[in-house]
Design a protein around this motif. Structure first.
Motif, PDB file in Angstrom:
ATOM      1  N   ALA A 122      -8.757  11.767   8.244  1.00 17.00           N
ATOM      2  CA  ALA A 122      -8.868  10.314   8.029  1.00 17.00           C
ATOM      3  C   ALA A 122      -8.832   9.942   6.541  1.00 17.00           C
ATOM      4  N   PRO A 123      -9.577  10.659   5.659  1.00 18.74           N
ATOM      5  CA  PRO A 123      -9.503  10.314   4.234  1.00 18.74           C
ATOM      6  C   PRO A 123      -8.096  10.456   3.659  1.00 18.74           C
ATOM      7  N   LEU A 124      -7.375  11.527   4.031  1.00 16.37           N
ATOM      8  CA  LEU A 124      -6.042  11.705   3.455  1.00 16.37           C
ATOM      9  C   LEU A 124      -5.044  10.698   4.008  1.00 16.37           C
ATOM     10  N   ARG A 125      -5.230  10.258   5.242  1.00 13.43           N
ATOM     11  CA  ARG A 125      -4.358   9.197   5.758  1.00 13.43           C
ATOM     12  C   ARG A 125      -4.568   7.922   4.945  1.00 13.43           C
ATOM     13  N   THR A 126      -5.827   7.613   4.646  1.00 13.74           N
ATOM     14  CA  THR A 126      -6.135   6.455   3.800  1.00 13.74           C
ATOM     15  C   THR A 126      -5.539   6.639   2.412  1.00 13.74           C
ATOM     16  N   ALA A 127      -5.642   7.854   1.870  1.00  9.61           N
ATOM     17  CA  ALA A 127      -5.119   8.143   0.533  1.00  9.61           C
ATOM     18  C   ALA A 127      -3.606   7.932   0.469  1.00  9.61           C
ATOM     19  N   VAL A 128      -2.909   8.381   1.509  1.00  5.52           N
ATOM     20  CA  VAL A 128      -1.453   8.198   1.556  1.00  5.52           C
ATOM     21  C   VAL A 128      -1.104   6.720   1.502  1.00  5.52           C
ATOM     22  N   ARG A 129      -1.790   5.920   2.294  1.00 11.25           N
ATOM     23  CA  ARG A 129      -1.504   4.483   2.348  1.00 11.25           C
ATOM     24  C   ARG A 129      -1.824   3.797   1.015  1.00 11.25           C
ATOM     25  N   LYS A 130      -2.885   4.240   0.343  1.00 10.92           N
ATOM     26  CA  LYS A 130      -3.253   3.617  -0.934  1.00 10.92           C
ATOM     27  C   LYS A 130      -2.303   4.029  -2.060  1.00 10.92           C
ATOM     28  N   LEU A 131      -1.765   5.238  -1.957  1.00 13.47           N
ATOM     29  CA  LEU A 131      -0.852   5.708  -3.000  1.00 13.47           C
ATOM     30  C   LEU A 131       0.554   5.148  -2.825  1.00 13.47           C
ATOM     31  N   GLN A 132       0.936   4.814  -1.597  1.00 16.19           N
ATOM     32  CA  GLN A 132       2.283   4.307  -1.313  1.00 16.19           C
ATOM     33  C   GLN A 132       2.492   2.885  -1.837  1.00 16.19           C
ATOM     34  N   PRO A 133       3.557   2.635  -2.617  1.00 14.77           N
ATOM     35  CA  PRO A 133       3.902   1.250  -2.964  1.00 14.77           C
ATOM     36  C   PRO A 133       4.297   0.458  -1.713  1.00 14.77           C
ATOM     37  N   THR A 134       5.067   1.120  -0.830  1.00 13.02           N
ATOM     38  CA  THR A 134       5.438   0.548   0.475  1.00 13.02           C
ATOM     39  C   THR A 134       5.467   1.684   1.492  1.00 13.02           C
ATOM     40  N   SER A 135       5.571   1.337   2.757  1.00 16.37           N
ATOM     41  CA  SER A 135       5.607   2.363   3.803  1.00 16.37           C
ATOM     42  C   SER A 135       6.909   3.162   3.786  1.00 16.37           C
ATOM     43  N   GLU A 136       7.887   2.726   2.979  1.00 14.45           N
ATOM     44  CA  GLU A 136       9.168   3.422   2.890  1.00 14.45           C
ATOM     45  C   GLU A 136       9.150   4.533   1.843  1.00 14.45           C
ATOM     46  N   HIS A 137       8.048   4.639   1.083  1.00 16.13           N
ATOM     47  CA  HIS A 137       7.945   5.639   0.023  1.00 16.13           C
ATOM     48  C   HIS A 137       7.266   6.911   0.535  1.00 16.13           C
ATOM     49  N   LEU A 138       7.863   8.051   0.202  1.00 20.10           N
ATOM     50  CA  LEU A 138       7.250   9.335   0.512  1.00 20.10           C
ATOM     51  C   LEU A 138       6.420   9.769  -0.685  1.00 20.10           C
ATOM     52  N   THR A 139       5.129   9.969  -0.486  1.00 19.23           N
ATOM     53  CA  THR A 139       4.258  10.416  -1.569  1.00 19.23           C
ATOM     54  C   THR A 139       4.114  11.929  -1.516  1.00 19.23           C
ATOM     55  N   THR A 140       3.603  12.490  -2.585  1.00 17.81           N
ATOM     56  CA  THR A 140       3.381  13.934  -2.634  1.00 17.81           C
ATOM     57  C   THR A 140       2.202  14.349  -1.760  1.00 17.81           C
ATOM     58  N   LEU A 141       1.431  13.352  -1.268  1.00 18.80           N
ATOM     59  CA  LEU A 141       0.301  13.644  -0.382  1.00 18.80           C
ATOM     60  C   LEU A 141       0.694  13.704   1.093  1.00 18.80           C
ATOM     61  N   HIS A 142       1.879  13.229   1.433  1.00 19.63           N
ATOM     62  CA  HIS A 142       2.311  13.254   2.836  1.00 19.63           C
ATOM     63  C   HIS A 142       2.228  14.669   3.436  1.00 19.63           C
ATOM     64  N   PRO A 143       2.802  15.691   2.770  1.00 19.84           N
ATOM     65  CA  PRO A 143       2.726  17.041   3.357  1.00 19.84           C
ATOM     66  C   PRO A 143       1.294  17.550   3.495  1.00 19.84           C
ATOM     67  N   ASP A 144       0.428  17.228   2.520  1.00 22.99           N
ATOM     68  CA  ASP A 144      -0.966  17.681   2.592  1.00 22.99           C
ATOM     69  C   ASP A 144      -1.671  17.080   3.798  1.00 22.99           C
ATOM     70  N   PHE A 145      -1.431  15.805   4.037  1.00 27.80           N
ATOM     71  CA  PHE A 145      -2.030  15.139   5.194  1.00 27.80           C
ATOM     72  C   PHE A 145      -1.544  15.771   6.492  1.00 27.80           C
ATOM     73  N   LEU A 146      -0.242  16.041   6.580  1.00 28.59           N
ATOM     74  CA  LEU A 146       0.319  16.608   7.805  1.00 28.59           C
ATOM     75  C   LEU A 146      -0.194  18.027   8.051  1.00 28.59           C
ATOM     76  N   VAL A 147      -0.420  18.793   6.986  1.00 31.36           N
ATOM     77  CA  VAL A 147      -0.979  20.139   7.139  1.00 31.36           C
ATOM     78  C   VAL A 147      -2.356  20.075   7.787  1.00 31.36           C
ATOM     79  N   LEU A 148      -3.197  19.149   7.309  1.00 33.63           N
ATOM     80  CA  LEU A 148      -4.528  19.006   7.897  1.00 33.63           C
ATOM     81  C   LEU A 148      -4.442  18.582   9.365  1.00 33.63           C
ATOM     82  N   CYS A 149      -3.493  17.701   9.679  1.00 37.62           N
ATOM     83  CA  CYS A 149      -3.305  17.275  11.072  1.00 37.62           C
ATOM     84  C   CYS A 149      -2.933  18.465  11.953  1.00 37.62           C
ATOM     85  N   LEU A 150      -2.082  19.343  11.434  1.00 32.57           N
ATOM     86  CA  LEU A 150      -1.678  20.524  12.191  1.00 32.57           C
ATOM     87  C   LEU A 150      -2.852  21.467  12.407  1.00 32.57           C
ATOM     88  N   LEU A 151      -3.588  21.744  11.332  1.00 33.51           N
ATOM     89  CA  LEU A 151      -4.707  22.674  11.419  1.00 33.51           C
ATOM     90  C   LEU A 151      -5.810  22.137  12.326  1.00 33.51           C
TER      91      LEU A 151
END
Length: 422
Positions: A122-151
Motif C-alpha cells: 500500500a505505501p509503495l502504491r501511494t508513492a508511485v501515484r505521488k511521484l507520477q506527474p500523470t498516470s501515463e508516466h512510468l516511474t522508477t518505483l513501478h517495478p519495485d511496487f510490482l515486485v512487492l505485489c508478486l512476493l
C-alpha cells in the motif's frame, strides 16, 4: 556545519511558499554531508517535524536516518517511512525525487528482509501515484511496487497500475522490469491476454545485447502463448536481431515444447516435459508448463466440438488421452464454467451434447463493453496523434531530419532516363 536546532528551525520556517521551499532545498543540499555523518543520531529530529507540512526537510533527514544501521528497530523504520509516504506533500517530495525513491526503496528492502512484503504494498502504491506527474508516466518505483505485489501475492493491487496506458518512459530498464513483473502478475490472475501484451513489449523493444529480463520474458511468452492461443507464432520483423540470434542458445527447450504442443499429441508433450523438467524447475516455470499440458487437453476437446454434436465421456477420455471418464468430466465441466465450450452433460448415460455459442451480441452489457472499448481506442488514437505532432515540431528531430534530407537531395541524382517515362 549547521546545528540540528538551526536546521529544524529552517525547515519549519521555510516550508510554506515555493520561494521558501527553493531556498530550503539549497540549504538542505549544502547540508547533505553533515546529515550523512550524523545519521545515527537524527531520529529524534523527526519528532519535531510534521511530514504533512515539512515534507521536503523531513525527507532529507529521513533518507539520512534510513542509511544508518537499524538492527532490531527495522519495524520502527518501516512504520516511519510508511507514515511519511502516506502524509507527505506531493509538490514538496517532487523537488527531490531521487531522495524520495531512495527512501521508498529502503522500505521495500526492509519489508523483504523482514519477510513481510505485504507491509510495503500500500505505501509503495501511494508513492508511485505521488511521484507520477500523470498516470501515463512510468516511474522508477513501478517495478519495485510490482515486485512487492508478486512476493506478497497481492496480484489485484498490482493490476491497479497495470491498467494505466504508459506513454512516458525515462529508463528502458524500468520499462523492461515493469512489463516483466506486470506480466507475471497477470499470469497469476490468469489474465493471459494482458500478460502476453506486456511480455511482448519486452521482447520486441530495441536492445543492443541480450539481457536476463528479455530471456525470461521470451520463455514465459512461449508458455502463455500456448496456454492462451494454442500456438506460438514468430515475432514481427522489427524485433531486435539480438533476440532471433540468441533465442536458440537460451530458450531452445521452450521452442521444442512449442513444437511438441503443435503436434497435438499429449504423449509427445509430456515426454518433452520430462526430458527438460530440471530446466523448467530451474526457471521456476513448472507450474506454467503444467498449465500448457492442461491446455492441450482443452484444445483437443474443443476440436471434438467442431466434429460432433454428442459424444460420450469415455470417447472423449480415449480421444484426448485422459485416464478416466471422471477426468474427462472434470475437464469438460471446467471448460463450460470458463466459457471455453458450450455443452451439457447427461449424468445418466455419460453423454455430452455440444451447443453453439449463445451470445447474440445485443445485450446491454455487451453494448456497453463494445462502447467502452471504442472509447479507449479513440482516446489512444488522440494520444498517438498528439505525440506525433509533438515529435514533428521538436527542434532536435527537425535538425536531424534536415541533415538526412541533405544527403538525399534530388539534385544529387541523375534525371530519369527518357526510355523509362510512362
Amino acid at each position: 556545519m549547521e546545528s540540528a536546532e538551526a536546521m529544524i528551525a529552517h525547515i519549519q520556517g521555510l516550508s510554506s511558499t515555493p520561494e521558501d521551499l527553493a531556498h530550503l532545498h539549497n540549504l538542505l543540499k549544502q547540508s547533505e554531508d553533515s546529515l550523512e555523518s550524523q545519521a545515527p543520531n537524527l531520529g529524534p529530529l523527526l519528532t519535531q517535524l510534521d511530514p504533512s507540512k515539512h515534507s521536503l526537510g523531513y525527507l532529507y533527514i529521513l533518507e539520512a536516518c534510513a542509511s544508518a544501521t537499524w538492527g532490531e528497530q527495522e519495524n520502527e523504520l518501516v512504520s516511519t517511512i510508511a507514515k511519511f509516504i502516506d502524509s507527505c506533500v506531493t509538490e514538496q517530495i517532487r523537488l527531490a525525487p531521487e531522495k524520495f525513491v531512495s527512501v521508498c526503496r529502503k522500505l521495500k528492502d526492509e519489508t523483504m528482509q523482514l519477510q513481510m512484503p505485504i507491509r510495503g504494498v500500500a505505501p509503495l502504491r501511494t508513492a508511485v501515484r505521488k511521484l507520477q506527474p500523470t498516470s501515463e508516466h512510468l516511474t522508477t518505483l513501478h517495478p519495485d511496487f510490482l515486485v512487492l505485489c508478486l512476493l506478497a501475492k497481492c496480484y489485484k493491487a498490482g493490476l491497479s497500475i497495470l491498467e494505466d496506458d504508459i506513454v512516458e518512459v525515462e529508463q528502458p530498464r524500468d520499462l523492461f522490469l515493469y512489463c516483466y513483473y506486470g506480466g507475471m502478475i497477470c499470469i497469476g490472475l490468469k489474465r493471459f491476454r494482458k500478460a502476453l501484451e506486456l511480455l511482448y513489449y519486452v521482447i520486441t523493444s530495441p536492445m543492443s545485447s541480450m539481457n536476463a529480463i528479455a530471456v525470461e520474458s521470451y520463455k514465459k511468452y512461449i508458455l502463455v502463448s500456448l496456454i492462451h492461443n494454442g500456438q506460438f507464432s514468430n515475432f514481427p520483423k522489427y524485433t531486435s536481431s539480438v533476440i532471433s540470434r540468441n533465442q536458440k542458445n537460451f530458450c531452445q527447450y521452450y521452442n521444442e515444447l512449442a513444437t511438441s504442443y503443435a503436434s497435438g499429441k499429449i504423449s509427445e508433450l509430456q515426454a518433452c516435459l520430462e526430458t527438460y523438467r530440471e530446466k523448467f524447475e530451474t526457471d521456476n516455470n513448472v507450474g506454467l508448463v503444467k498449465q500448457v499440458v492442461s491446455s492441450l487437453y482443452k484444445r483437443n476437446i474443443q476440436r471434438l466440438t467442431q466434429m460432433y454434436l454428442t459424444l460420450s465421456l469415455q470417447d472423449i477420455a480415449n480421444t484426448v488421452q485422459l485416464n478416466t471418464t471422471k477426468e474427462a468430466e472434470m475437464h469438460v465441466l471446467q471448460m463450460i464454467q470458463d466459457g471455453e465450450i458450450f455443452a451439457t452433460i447427461n449424468q445418466k448415460d455419460g453423454m455430452v451434447s455440444f451447443h453453439e455459442d449463445p451470445e447474440q451480441y445485443k445485450s446491454c452489457e455487451m453494448i456497453e463493453h463494445i462502447d467502452s472499448s471504442i472509447q479507449r481506442i479513440m482516446a489512444l488514437s488522440r494520444k498517438v496523434t498528439a505525440m506525433d505532432e509533438q515529435i514533428s515540431s521538436d527542434p532536435i528531430y527537425l535538425a536531424k531530419i534536415g541533415r538526412e534530407r541533405q544527403r538525399f537531395d534530388l539534385e544529387d541524382f541523375d534525371t530519369v532516363p527518357q526510355k523509362f517515362h510512362m
